[in-house]
Design a protein around this motif. Structure first.
Motif, PDB file in Angstrom:
ATOM      1  N   VAL A  62       0.868  -1.188   0.000  1.00  0.00           N
ATOM      2  CA  VAL A  62       0.000   0.000   0.000  1.00  0.00           C
ATOM      3  C   VAL A  62       0.898   1.229   0.000  1.00  0.00           C
ATOM      4  O   VAL A  62       1.908   1.285   0.708  1.00  0.00           O
ATOM      5  CB  VAL A  62      -0.937   0.007   1.231  1.00  0.00           C
ATOM      6  CG1 VAL A  62      -1.642   1.359   1.360  1.00  0.00           C
ATOM      7  CG2 VAL A  62      -1.962  -1.109   1.130  1.00  0.00           C
ATOM      8  N   LEU A  63       0.510   2.220  -0.795  1.00  0.00           N
ATOM      9  CA  LEU A  63       1.268   3.462  -0.893  1.00  0.00           C
ATOM     10  C   LEU A  63       0.366   4.635  -0.520  1.00  0.00           C
ATOM     11  O   LEU A  63      -0.718   4.792  -1.090  1.00  0.00           O
ATOM     12  CB  LEU A  63       1.789   3.642  -2.327  1.00  0.00           C
ATOM     13  CG  LEU A  63       2.586   4.926  -2.611  1.00  0.00           C
ATOM     14  CD1 LEU A  63       3.857   4.970  -1.783  1.00  0.00           C
ATOM     15  CD2 LEU A  63       2.885   5.029  -4.106  1.00  0.00           C
ATOM     16  N   ARG A  64       0.809   5.430   0.436  1.00  0.00           N
ATOM     17  CA  ARG A  64       0.044   6.623   0.799  1.00  0.00           C
ATOM     18  C   ARG A  64       0.244   7.691  -0.272  1.00  0.00           C
ATOM     19  O   ARG A  64       1.327   7.833  -0.844  1.00  0.00           O
ATOM     20  CB  ARG A  64       0.509   7.158   2.143  1.00  0.00           C
ATOM     21  CG  ARG A  64       0.284   6.210   3.307  1.00  0.00           C
ATOM     22  CD  ARG A  64       0.722   6.866   4.595  1.00  0.00           C
ATOM     23  NE  ARG A  64       0.585   5.956   5.739  1.00  0.00           N
ATOM     24  CZ  ARG A  64       0.829   6.307   6.988  1.00  0.00           C
ATOM     25  NH1 ARG A  64       1.243   7.544   7.255  1.00  0.00           N
ATOM     26  NH2 ARG A  64       0.679   5.441   7.969  1.00  0.00           N
ATOM     27  N   VAL A  65      -0.804   8.485  -0.500  1.00  0.00           N
ATOM     28  CA  VAL A  65      -0.728   9.484  -1.570  1.00  0.00           C
ATOM     29  C   VAL A  65       0.318  10.554  -1.250  1.00  0.00           C
ATOM     30  O   VAL A  65       0.985  11.072  -2.156  1.00  0.00           O
ATOM     31  CB  VAL A  65      -2.123  10.107  -1.807  1.00  0.00           C
ATOM     32  CG1 VAL A  65      -2.542  10.999  -0.634  1.00  0.00           C
ATOM     33  CG2 VAL A  65      -2.149  10.894  -3.111  1.00  0.00           C
ATOM     34  N   GLU A  66       0.503  10.870   0.056  1.00  0.00           N
ATOM     35  CA  GLU A  66       1.516  11.873   0.389  1.00  0.00           C
ATOM     36  C   GLU A  66       2.922  11.364   0.088  1.00  0.00           C
ATOM     37  O   GLU A  66       3.818  12.142  -0.267  1.00  0.00           O
ATOM     38  CB  GLU A  66       1.399  12.299   1.866  1.00  0.00           C
ATOM     39  CG  GLU A  66       1.485  11.175   2.867  1.00  0.00           C
ATOM     40  CD  GLU A  66       0.121  10.664   3.273  1.00  0.00           C
ATOM     41  OE1 GLU A  66      -0.004  10.190   4.432  1.00  0.00           O
ATOM     42  OE2 GLU A  66      -0.803  10.733   2.439  1.00  0.00           O
ATOM     43  N   GLU A  67       3.134  10.034   0.219  1.00  0.00           N
ATOM     44  CA  GLU A  67       4.440   9.470  -0.123  1.00  0.00           C
ATOM     45  C   GLU A  67       4.635   9.445  -1.630  1.00  0.00           C
ATOM     46  O   GLU A  67       5.758   9.616  -2.131  1.00  0.00           O
ATOM     47  CB  GLU A  67       4.563   8.075   0.464  1.00  0.00           C
ATOM     48  CG  GLU A  67       4.594   8.058   1.993  1.00  0.00           C
ATOM     49  CD  GLU A  67       4.484   6.661   2.560  1.00  0.00           C
ATOM     50  OE1 GLU A  67       4.109   5.750   1.792  1.00  0.00           O
ATOM     51  OE2 GLU A  67       4.760   6.481   3.756  1.00  0.00           O
ATOM     52  N   LEU A  68       3.528   9.236  -2.346  1.00  0.00           N
ATOM     53  CA  LEU A  68       3.609   9.248  -3.810  1.00  0.00           C
ATOM     54  C   LEU A  68       4.032  10.620  -4.318  1.00  0.00           C
ATOM     55  O   LEU A  68       4.948  10.734  -5.137  1.00  0.00           O
ATOM     56  CB  LEU A  68       2.257   8.865  -4.400  1.00  0.00           C
ATOM     57  CG  LEU A  68       2.110   9.066  -5.911  1.00  0.00           C
ATOM     58  CD1 LEU A  68       3.071   8.154  -6.670  1.00  0.00           C
ATOM     59  CD2 LEU A  68       0.670   8.819  -6.350  1.00  0.00           C
ATOM     60  N   PHE A  69       3.389  11.665  -3.841  1.00  0.00           N
ATOM     61  CA  PHE A  69       3.694  13.006  -4.346  1.00  0.00           C
ATOM     62  C   PHE A  69       5.000  13.557  -3.785  1.00  0.00           C
ATOM     63  O   PHE A  69       5.526  14.543  -4.298  1.00  0.00           O
ATOM     64  CB  PHE A  69       2.532  13.957  -4.036  1.00  0.00           C
ATOM     65  CG  PHE A  69       1.366  13.765  -4.960  1.00  0.00           C
ATOM     66  CD1 PHE A  69       1.337  14.383  -6.200  1.00  0.00           C
ATOM     67  CD2 PHE A  69       0.317  12.935  -4.615  1.00  0.00           C
ATOM     68  CE1 PHE A  69       0.279  14.201  -7.067  1.00  0.00           C
ATOM     69  CE2 PHE A  69      -0.745  12.742  -5.479  1.00  0.00           C
ATOM     70  CZ  PHE A  69      -0.769  13.375  -6.716  1.00  0.00           C
ATOM     71  N   GLY A  70       5.534  12.927  -2.753  1.00  0.00           N
ATOM     72  CA  GLY A  70       6.829  13.356  -2.240  1.00  0.00           C
ATOM     73  C   GLY A  70       7.987  12.593  -2.832  1.00  0.00           C
ATOM     74  O   GLY A  70       9.149  12.891  -2.527  1.00  0.00           O
ATOM     75  N   ALA A  71       7.700  11.588  -3.672  1.00  0.00           N
ATOM     76  CA  ALA A  71       8.757  10.745  -4.237  1.00  0.00           C
ATOM     77  C   ALA A  71       9.285  11.324  -5.541  1.00  0.00           C
ATOM     78  O   ALA A  71       8.604  12.093  -6.238  1.00  0.00           O
ATOM     79  CB  ALA A  71       8.210   9.336  -4.475  1.00  0.00           C
ATOM     80  N   LEU A  72      10.531  10.964  -5.902  1.00  0.00           N
ATOM     81  CA  LEU A  72      11.111  11.349  -7.183  1.00  0.00           C
ATOM     82  C   LEU A  72      10.358  10.672  -8.322  1.00  0.00           C
ATOM     83  O   LEU A  72       9.805   9.575  -8.158  1.00  0.00           O
ATOM     84  CB  LEU A  72      12.590  10.967  -7.231  1.00  0.00           C
ATOM     85  CG  LEU A  72      13.491  11.652  -6.190  1.00  0.00           C
ATOM     86  CD1 LEU A  72      14.903  11.071  -6.257  1.00  0.00           C
ATOM     87  CD2 LEU A  72      13.496  13.161  -6.410  1.00  0.00           C
ATOM     88  N   SER A  73      10.357  11.277  -9.463  1.00  0.00           N
ATOM     89  CA  SER A  73       9.557  10.764 -10.578  1.00  0.00           C
ATOM     90  C   SER A  73       9.979   9.367 -11.011  1.00  0.00           C
ATOM     91  O   SER A  73       9.155   8.562 -11.465  1.00  0.00           O
ATOM     92  CB  SER A  73       9.648  11.725 -11.772  1.00  0.00           C
ATOM     93  OG  SER A  73       9.054  12.961 -11.450  1.00  0.00           O
ATOM     94  N   ASP A  74      11.281   9.062 -10.908  1.00  0.00           N
ATOM     95  CA  ASP A  74      11.747   7.749 -11.372  1.00  0.00           C
ATOM     96  C   ASP A  74      11.759   6.683 -10.265  1.00  0.00           C
ATOM     97  O   ASP A  74      12.215   5.562 -10.474  1.00  0.00           O
ATOM     98  CB  ASP A  74      13.147   7.870 -11.975  1.00  0.00           C
ATOM     99  CG  ASP A  74      14.165   8.425 -10.984  1.00  0.00           C
ATOM    100  OD1 ASP A  74      13.743   8.870  -9.882  1.00  0.00           O
ATOM    101  OD2 ASP A  74      15.363   8.409 -11.303  1.00  0.00           O
TER     102      ASP A  74
END
Length: 327
Positions: A62-74
């Motif tokens: 499971v991935l939290r949306v805040e972790e998704l938008f804080g991650a590098l694109s690659d």
């Protein structure tokens, strides 16, 4: 990539299936954060606070949306996801499901079928609604209402006359029990006259039985409030009542033998303490459930009725044991 609605064949009231959102974001572990963000743009979801990470339809993280938008694109989704998320089946009780999410520190809960395939999420707002509902229900149960909190509110707001008529019948039962207890003690008049000391221990044994019963009721309510099955509560409380009785009897025996020196009488009292504590636990577990099944309000009935039954049983047990020991 965006998720498609996943059908749930059976919605069961009071279970996780009643609260699940199936139209949620889904991604594979190999998807990059940039691609996932792009695929989610412009897509309407029932809930998008968490992304289900699936491999061949099975939940692997499971991935939290805040972790998704804080991650590098690659960054790969598989590298930034929670690889051990809490998950339950659709048929799990809603309270157990909510507690599992809280104990894991998650604000949403994944739902998977028996084959491990991802179904959807119970989102934060629905988890909060479940917890609030269960909180009201637990408070109502604490007050003796086993249906719902609306009964508790109605009872707390009713006028004096209704309060009076709701309580007096049960208290009259208690008065009848007191008269019956006097008759029971009177039936053992000869034994009590022969050994007056026996009468001295009746109040103490009755008190211990009542105290154990009250503790059992409180602990059962706590257990139910966190989703412990009633079978587990009954078994553990019966064993606990037995252990409490053994401990109290073991503590009393040497003190009583030192204080009064009558081994037979002290043994009778110790055995009565053991038996009274065990039966008190059983009565305290059974009565609220039984009154509820009969459609009666346990708030007014369980306390007085349990006290009467526990007192009568304690007196009978004690006098029967004492008569047998001192005959």
């Amino acid at each position: 990539m965006a998720g498609e609605p996943i059908p749930i064949t059976e919605l069961i009231s009071g279970t996780a299936s009643e609260h699940v959102c199936t139209l949620v974001p889904v991604a594979s572990p190999q998807t990059t954060a940039g691609d996932l963000r792009e695929s989610m743009a412009g897509v309407h979801f029932e809930s998008a606070t968490h992304i289900g990470v699936c491999d061949d339809g099975k939940l692997v993280g499971v991935l939290r949306v805040e972790e998704l938008f804080g991650a590098l694109s690659d960054a790969k989704v598989g590298d930034i996801m929670d690889a051990d998320p809490p998950a339950v089946a659709p048929g799990v009780d809603q309270e157990k499901a909510a507690w599992k999410a809280l104990q894991h520190g998650e604000s949403a809960l994944a739902i998977i079928d028996n084959g491990g395939r991802f179904v959807g999420f119970i989102p934060p707002d629905r988890l909060l609604a479940v917890l609030l509902h269960e909180h009201d229900e637990d408070l109502a149960r604490l007050g003796g209402f086993l249906h719902d909190s609306s009964m508790a509110r109605a009872a707390s707001e009713e006028p004096v006359v209704k309060r009076f008529w709701h309580r007096v019948p049960w208290l009259l039962v208690g008065l009848l029990g007191a008269l019956l207890a006097a008759d029971i003690v009177g039936a053992y008049e000869q034994q009590l006259q022969a050994n007056v000391m026996l009468a001295f221990f009746i109040p103490g044994i009755v008190y211990l039985a009542d105290a154990v019963g009250t503790q059992t009721e409180a602990l059962v309510i706590r257990g139910l409030s966190v989703g412990v099955s009633i079978g587990g509560v009954v078994r553990r409380e019966i064993y606990t009542g037995l252990l409490v009785g053994v401990t109290l009897a073991a503590v009393f025996f040497p003190i009583g033998l030192w204080r009064w020196g009558d081994a037979s009488m002290v043994t009778a009292v110790a055995l009565a303490i053991l038996a009274a504590c065990t039966t008190a636990s059983a009565v305290a577990l059974t009565l609220p459930w039984l009154l509820n099944r009969l459609g009666l309000d346990p708030a007014f009935g369980s306390g007085p009725l349990a006290t009467v039954i526990q007192d009568l049983l304690s007196v009978i047990i004690y006098l029967r044991i004492a008569t047998a020991m001192l005959h």
